[in-house]
Design a protein around this motif. Structure first.
Motif, mmCIF file in Angstrom:
data_model
loop_
_atom_site.group_PDB
_atom_site.id
_atom_site.type_symbol
_atom_site.label_atom_id
_atom_site.label_comp_id
_atom_site.label_asym_id
_atom_site.label_seq_id
_atom_site.Cartn_x
_atom_site.Cartn_y
_atom_site.Cartn_z
ATOM 1 N N GLY A 284 0.843 -0.978 0.119
ATOM 2 C CA GLY A 284 -0.584 0.082 -0.221
ATOM 3 C C GLY A 284 1.000 1.048 -0.049
ATOM 4 N N ASN A 285 1.750 1.482 0.804
ATOM 5 C CA ASN A 285 2.782 3.126 0.722
ATOM 6 C C ASN A 285 3.956 2.857 -0.392
ATOM 7 N N GLU A 288 0.640 3.907 -3.412
ATOM 8 C CA GLU A 288 0.310 5.058 -3.191
ATOM 9 C C GLU A 288 1.218 6.510 -3.172
ATOM 10 N N SER A 289 2.416 6.117 -3.563
ATOM 11 C CA SER A 289 3.740 6.637 -3.303
ATOM 12 C C SER A 289 3.817 6.986 -5.073
ATOM 13 N N ALA A 291 1.097 6.431 -6.932
ATOM 14 C CA ALA A 291 -0.191 6.842 -7.784
ATOM 15 C C ALA A 291 0.206 8.363 -8.687
ATOM 16 N N GLU A 292 0.285 8.802 -7.348
ATOM 17 C CA GLU A 292 -0.108 10.745 -8.351
ATOM 18 C C GLU A 292 0.732 10.448 -9.509
ATOM 19 N N PRO A 298 -4.864 8.342 -5.556
ATOM 20 C CA PRO A 298 -3.468 7.422 -4.528
ATOM 21 C C PRO A 298 -4.937 6.430 -3.759
ATOM 22 N N LEU A 299 -6.040 6.848 -3.140
ATOM 23 C CA LEU A 299 -6.976 6.113 -2.208
ATOM 24 C C LEU A 299 -6.913 4.502 -3.324
ATOM 25 N N ARG A 302 -4.086 2.383 -2.931
ATOM 26 C CA ARG A 302 -3.825 1.702 -1.532
ATOM 27 C C ARG A 302 -4.480 0.958 -1.593
#
Length: 523
Positions: A284-285, A288-289, A291-292, A298-299, A302
């Motif tokens: 998940g970390n 999310e890092s 994704a953007e 990002p949500l 994760r």
């Protein structure tokens, strides 16, 4: 013609092209049907008298506006049009907003007559901007802008008032953009506050433009504009969960609720499969890092990472991250049986996700996070015994990732698992590992259908390397403690053992097996 990747028969180029054209024609016919249907429903919502000429005019004007809306969506948001559910939801939002506005206007007119209030100002209390706010929460900013444009023009046709067209457009845009980063249901109230301010200002300007600013009606117009903003907040708060449920739409609000580690699935995984739980948090970390950087939510990334391996809850002891030493369960099984157990966690995960009503987007990512890769460890083990093997029996069923988020989860899953094999995780080794894993996934064709560019892949590598360097950092030895000794050997209370910097070598066979169960090198 035979598909060289999966060995299946596929139609020739000519027949495949014809089938694709026929599919496009059917899809367009469905879209035109919905445009006509919702044009009729919307036109009936804005007419004030049942005159055949007026009905025909309203229908044609509404259809013209919806045709413009459709062409814009086909150009900039084609994926929305591929789903009938999205078309129906947009139509329901449009006709529902108009009907709700008509009903509210009728009730407000009755109230104004009863309390002897100015009829000309009561229209500012109609919660017309609720549709645009819902469009932002359920779709995206581009859709909500076009929705605001079309709906404000329809509002002007309904009331035959150019001033109200401006009021509706400004209110709709403000309502939409005030919840663009909405992560909690309570943030809708903040959006209502912004809308209240804009409504009051716009209503004041309209009264000034119409030479009514210094009349008694101006004060009521400002008051009703504020009441309308409050009504929009209330209407959206009630309608949003209903529409989310009816149309199975995943919003940032519902995604944030799934990130709660008190969710029954997360609690079960933490107890039954603690290794998988920790692995999922790290994945998940990672996602999310990145994704953007590649333009995805990002949500959603994760949440998908948290739940991608929930199928391992059923048989956690057969997955290496949950094995607390000792003999592996797979040593007593045939390679084929072991591969079947590993493959089954995808199907089990999908069943659990649907049982707990996770979003369908997350279910799809659970299905796709291994693609159709081969479990090379057990495949190679089986080949040592016999050459007559069907490689498909050692492959995940797939399909390969169809979205950027699914591809992110696949890459992060493989990278995190493989990072456990690093005995001395220096930055250079971490960078080399991430590059090799992602390059192999790319060359294997797993990323062919997910719209990731080479530039995106390079950004993902950089983010993964950065996060892993932070996770796999080194620590200095604690003076007076020897943590490498077996339990019970190192000193008693008051006696501190001497420091020993000798490092144990990792069990090569075991860590190689761990990597191959998630990342499957091409045989």
């Amino acid at each position: 013609m035979r598909d060289t990747k999966n060995g299946k028969q596929r139609p020739s180029g000519l027949s495949a092209s014809s089938a694709e054209k026929e599919k496009d024609k059917r899809q367009k016919r469905v879209i035109y049907f919905y445009i006509a249907l919702f044009s009729l429903a919307s036109s009936l919502s804005i007419i004030t008298s049942f005159n055949p000429e007026r009905i025909a005019g309203a229908f044609l004007l509404t259809m013209l506006l919806l045709a413009v809306f459709y062409r814009d969506m086909a150009r900039y948001k084609p994926r929305f049009l591929s789903s009938p559910k999205n078309l129906i939801l947009l139509g329901v939002l449009m006709t529902g907003t108009l009907m709700f506005a008509r009903l509210a206007h009728f009730m407000l007119l009755g109230m104004s007559k009863g309390f002897d209030l100015p009829h000309g100002s009561i229209v500012f209390a109609v919660p017309f901007a609720s549709g645009a706010m819902l469009a932002m929460l359920l779709f995206d900013s581009h859709t909500s802008i076009m929705f605001s444009f079309v709906m404000s023009l329809l509002a002007g046709l309904w009331l035959r008032d150019a001033g109200y067209t401006v009021f509706a457009f400004m209110g709709s845009l403000t309502a939409a953009f005030s919840v663009i980063r909405c992560k909690k249901r309570t943030e809708i109230l903040r959006g209502g506050a912004y809308l209240l301010a804009v409504n009051v200002i716009t209503a004041s300007f309209i009264m000034l433009w119409s030479s009514r600013f210094f009349t008694a009606g101006a004060g009521f117009a400002v008051l009703f504009a504020a009441v309308g903003a409050v009504a929009v907040t209330a209407a959206v708060s009630v309608a949003l969960p209903i529409l989310e449920h009816l149309f199975s739409v995943t919003t940032d609000i519902s995604l944030l609720e799934l990130l709660n580690l008190e969710h029954p699935l997360m609690k079960t995984m933490m107890i039954a499969a603690p290794g998988t739980y920790h692995h999922s948090i790290i994945v998940g970390n990672l996602v999310e890092s990145a994704a953007e950087e590649v333009g995805v939510n990002p949500l959603l990334a994760r949440v998908s990472a948290y739940y991608h391996d929930i199928g391992k809850i059923k048989m956690p002891e057969y997955f290496i991250e949950n094995q607390a030493g000792g003999a592996s369960r797979h040593e007593r099984l045939t390679p084929h049986m072991s591969s079947m157990i590993l493959i089954s966690h995808v199907k089990e995960g999908m069943e659990l996700a649907r049982q707990y009503k996770l979003p369908e987007t997350v279910v799809d990512i659970i299905q796709q996070h291994h693609g159709n890769s081969i479990i090379s460890y057990f495949y190679q083990k089986a080949r040592e015994k016999t050459e007559d093997l069907n490689a498909d029996q050692y492959k995940y069923p797939g399909p390969p990732p169809q979205t950027k988020v699914a591809a992110l989860v696949m890459m992060a899953d493989a990278v995190e698992a493989a990072s456990r094999v690093l005995g001395d995780p220096t930055p250079a080794r971490i960078s080399n590992l991430v590059g090799k894993i992602i390059n192999h996934i790319f060359l294997e064709g797993q990323l062919d259908n997910c719209e990731l560019t080479l530039k995106d892949i390079q950004k993902i590598k950089q983010r993964f390397i950065y996060i892993l360097n932070g996770i796999l950092h080194k620590r200095i030895d604690y003076p007076g403690f020897d943590f490498d000794r077996e339990a019970g050997v190192a000193g008693t209370v008051g006696q501190l053992p001497k420091a020993d910097t000798a490092k144990q070598q990792p069990d090569k066979e075991r860590v190689t097996r761990a990597a191959s169960m998630v990342w499957s090198p091409k045989s």
